[in-house]
Scaffold this active site. Structure first.
Site, PDB file in Angstrom:
ATOM      1  N   ASP A  30       0.864  -1.196   0.000  1.00  0.00           N
ATOM      2  CA  ASP A  30       0.000   0.000   0.000  1.00  0.00           C
ATOM      3  C   ASP A  30       0.894   1.238   0.000  1.00  0.00           C
ATOM      4  OD1 ASP A  30      -1.790   2.159   0.944  1.00  0.00           O
ATOM      5  OD2 ASP A  30      -3.207   0.540   1.320  1.00  0.00           O
ATOM      6  N   ILE A  31       0.587   2.212  -0.862  1.00  0.00           N
ATOM      7  CA  ILE A  31       1.454   3.408  -0.920  1.00  0.00           C
ATOM      8  C   ILE A  31       1.193   4.389   0.227  1.00  0.00           C
ATOM      9  CG2 ILE A  31       2.134   3.473  -3.358  1.00  0.00           C
ATOM     10  CD1 ILE A  31      -0.198   5.410  -3.838  1.00  0.00           C
ATOM     11  N   GLN A  93     -14.772   2.194   2.141  1.00  0.00           N
ATOM     12  CA  GLN A  93     -14.023   1.822   0.937  1.00  0.00           C
ATOM     13  C   GLN A  93     -13.761   3.074   0.109  1.00  0.00           C
ATOM     14  OE1 GLN A  93     -16.095  -1.013  -1.551  1.00  0.00           O
ATOM     15  NE2 GLN A  93     -14.265  -1.518  -2.738  1.00  0.00           N
ATOM     16  N   HIS A  99     -10.529  -5.395  -2.155  1.00  0.00           N
ATOM     17  CA  HIS A  99      -9.166  -5.672  -1.688  1.00  0.00           C
ATOM     18  C   HIS A  99      -9.197  -5.947  -0.198  1.00  0.00           C
ATOM     19  CE1 HIS A  99     -10.041  -1.372  -1.630  1.00  0.00           C
ATOM     20  NE2 HIS A  99      -9.363  -1.328  -0.490  1.00  0.00           N
ATOM     21  N   HIS A 101      -6.844  -5.538   3.185  1.00  0.00           N
ATOM     22  CA  HIS A 101      -5.648  -4.944   3.784  1.00  0.00           C
ATOM     23  C   HIS A 101      -5.033  -5.977   4.719  1.00  0.00           C
ATOM     24  CE1 HIS A 101      -6.692  -0.602   2.924  1.00  0.00           C
ATOM     25  NE2 HIS A 101      -7.893  -1.142   2.822  1.00  0.00           N
TER      26      HIS A 101
END
Ligand code: 5GP
Ligand code: ZN
Length: 134
Positions: A30-31, A93, A99, A101
């Protein structure tokens, strides 16, 4: 799907730091990480959220999240793992390609539980229980 960031990552149109891939799934860093190693697991097929896919498809993502959780725990020696999976705006979301996490955790790290702990009344619990089981 056009205009989906995660479909663009799958297509290689947006770069990502991949940590796991199989025929139907991808996992990458994750960025905006909540902790060191915070990763996202996605299916390669576009599905918006939990409500738009089968239980088997959802279960397959969860199985990959387990593999990724073990990978992160083994490599980073994390002390715990938190899995989040948000659905729709009301469920927090923000990217509408489903997705999970996978967040490595350490004692005293910066994360907080996202809800306040308060007991429900017996009436509340009984009423929702009746609704869900009638
Ligand atoms: P959500 O809020 O939908 O559960 O989570 C979306 C996650 O995707 C966020 O944690 C956000 O940091 C991450 N994210 C958004 N855009 C990108 C991107 O272009 N690349 C990567 N690797 N992560 C992204
Ligand atoms: Zn998509």
């Amino acid at each position: 799907m056009r205009d989906c960031i995660f479909c663009k990552i799958i297509a290689g149109e947006i770069p990502s730091k991949k940590i796991y891939e199989d025929e139907h799934h991808l996992a990458f860093l994750d960025i905006f990480p909540a902790s060191k190693g915070h990763s996202l697991v996605i299916p390669k097929e576009h599905h918006a959220d939990i409500h738009s896919m089968s239980a088997a498809q959802y279960g397959a993502i969860a199985a990959v999240a387990k593999t990724v959780a073990d990978l992160l725990q083994g490599k980073l020696k994390s002390e715990g793992t938190t899995i989040f999976q948000m659905n729709r705006e009301a469920g927090w979301q923000t990217v509408f390609h489903i997705h999970m996490h996978v967040i490595p955790r350490w004692e005293g790290d910066a994360l907080h539980k996202p809800w306040d702990i308060a007991p429900a009344s017996e009436e509340e619990l009984s009423s929702i229980h009746a609704l869900l089981t009638e």
